[in-house]
Design an enzyme around this catalytic site. Sequence first.
Site, PDB file in Angstrom:
ATOM      1  NE  ARG A  37      -3.714   2.085   2.689  1.00 39.91           N
ATOM      2  CZ  ARG A  37      -3.467   3.211   3.354  1.00 39.91           C
ATOM      3  NH1 ARG A  37      -2.313   3.401   3.941  1.00 39.91           N
ATOM      4  NH2 ARG A  37      -4.401   4.143   3.425  1.00 39.91           N
ATOM      5  CB  SER A  97     -12.331  -1.947   2.853  1.00 44.42           C
ATOM      6  OG  SER A  97     -11.034  -1.969   2.360  1.00 44.42           O
ATOM      7  CE  LYS A 110      -8.768   4.570   4.928  1.00 43.90           C
ATOM      8  NZ  LYS A 110      -8.918   4.224   3.554  1.00 43.90           N
TER       9      LYS A 110
HETATM   10  C1  LIG Z   1      -7.150  -5.772   4.637  1.00 48.85           C
HETATM   11  C2  LIG Z   1      -7.516  -4.354   4.414  1.00 48.85           C
HETATM   12  N1  LIG Z   1      -8.660  -3.893   4.946  1.00 48.85           N
HETATM   13  C3  LIG Z   1      -9.025  -2.611   4.736  1.00 48.85           C
HETATM   14  C4  LIG Z   1      -8.241  -1.776   3.973  1.00 48.85           C
HETATM   15  C5  LIG Z   1      -8.671  -0.367   3.657  1.00 48.85           C
HETATM   16  O1  LIG Z   1      -8.956  -0.267   2.268  1.00 48.85           O
HETATM   17  P1  LIG Z   1      -9.634   1.065   1.672  1.00 48.85           P
HETATM   18  O2  LIG Z   1     -10.883   1.323   2.424  1.00 48.85           O
HETATM   19  O3  LIG Z   1      -9.725   0.942   0.213  1.00 48.85           O
HETATM   20  O4  LIG Z   1      -8.587   2.172   2.050  1.00 48.85           O
HETATM   21  P2  LIG Z   1      -7.101   2.305   1.505  1.00 48.85           P
HETATM   22  O5  LIG Z   1      -6.273   1.244   2.137  1.00 48.85           O
HETATM   23  O6  LIG Z   1      -7.115   2.164   0.025  1.00 48.85           O
HETATM   24  O7  LIG Z   1      -6.698   3.667   1.960  1.00 48.85           O
HETATM   25  C6  LIG Z   1      -7.061  -2.303   3.431  1.00 48.85           C
HETATM   26  N2  LIG Z   1      -6.236  -1.565   2.684  1.00 48.85           N
HETATM   27  N3  LIG Z   1      -6.716  -3.588   3.661  1.00 48.85           N
HETATM   28  C1  LIG Z   2      -5.404   1.022   5.763  1.00 52.64           C
HETATM   29  C2  LIG Z   2      -6.410   1.043   6.848  1.00 52.64           C
HETATM   30  N1  LIG Z   2      -7.734   0.761   6.619  1.00 52.64           N
HETATM   31  C3  LIG Z   2      -8.462   0.880   7.735  1.00 52.64           C
HETATM   32  C4  LIG Z   2      -9.927   0.649   7.778  1.00 52.64           C
HETATM   33  O1  LIG Z   2     -10.505   0.830   8.857  1.00 52.64           O
HETATM   34  O2  LIG Z   2     -10.459   0.275   6.752  1.00 52.64           O
HETATM   35  S1  LIG Z   2      -7.563   1.328   9.087  1.00 52.64           S
HETATM   36  C5  LIG Z   2      -6.148   1.379   8.164  1.00 52.64           C
HETATM   37  C6  LIG Z   2      -4.816   1.726   8.719  1.00 52.64           C
HETATM   38  C7  LIG Z   2      -4.359   0.801   9.832  1.00 52.64           C
HETATM   39  O3  LIG Z   2      -3.091   1.176  10.233  1.00 52.64           O
HETATM   40  P1  LIG Z   2      -2.535   0.933  11.675  1.00 52.64           P
HETATM   41  O4  LIG Z   2      -2.344  -0.520  11.863  1.00 52.64           O
HETATM   42  O5  LIG Z   2      -1.217   1.668  11.661  1.00 52.64           O
HETATM   43  O6  LIG Z   2      -3.477   1.554  12.649  1.00 52.64           O
END
Ligand SMILES: Cc1ncc(COP(=O)(O)OP(=O)(O)O)c(N)n1
Ligand SMILES: Cc1nc(C(=O)O)sc1CCOP(=O)(O)O
Length: 232
Positions: A49, A130, A159
Amino acid sequence: MSAPLGRLSEYSTDLYLVTDTAMAESVGRTVADTVAQAIAGGVGIVQVRDKHIDDAGFEKLTVSVLDAVQQAREEHGIQTEIPVFVNDRVDVAARLLEQGRKVHVHVGQGDMSADDVRQRIGAEPLLGVSAQEPEHFERARSQEVDLLGIGPVYATQTKETGRSAIGPDGFRKRAEMAGLPAFAIGGIKDHNAAALRGTGAAGICVVSAIMTAPDPAAAARSILQAYTGENS
Ligand SMILES: Cc1ncc(COP(=O)(O)OP(=O)(O)O)c(N)n1
Ligand SMILES: Cc1nc(C(=O)O)sc1CCOP(=O)(O)O
Ligand SMILES: [Mg+2]
């Protein structure tokens, strides 16, 4: 009750690492090095990512991760395959697949639809989505989706999700109704991972707690132990 793992049953699903290039660089490492070390600590699934580089840079980054995964498996005698997901960039994934590279795809509700992704990448790669709401789960069940990422479980700095943390109980309720393997994501660290044990999760996803750790192998091991309750 948690959903059967389906096509994920051949993998080690407990700990899923989502990479962040800026975090790795902030502690003087590459993403590939961090992934290799995290695999030594028990990571069984990886997602690449990066929201900041162009597609060519993302493709190079993904190839570096694929190579690091292969090397780490050889070095540590890991027989189980470690799937590498591409976050969002379906065109990059399709290009890598055309080159014979084995990659998978994860998209969110604001990204290309799962049906369109499947059309683009074919039947073989895994597809993650997601999902937060019952209608997302229902739609994913009608599509060829292999796993769901559900969160944020805890508050996260990584995020801006625009949503409140759902907590372990919120995750449990959603995993029960999801009907697909569900991964918990958001703010998961070694001190709060144990609360996700027994919630019906197929595994937990971690970004910052591993990407910024001084020792990614130790961090992965510690989060995995907290989550599974088992010593490695
Ligand atoms: C395993 C997993 N779960 C949730 C996310 C979040 O995806 P998304 O809502 O498309 O947000 P971004 O990661 O694209 O910012 C994820 N990446 N992986
Ligand atoms: C990429 C992403 N997606 C989310 C969701 O809720 O869909 S939270 C998230 C970031 C998670 O990072 P950390 O482990 O550093 O908290
Ligand atoms: Mg996305």
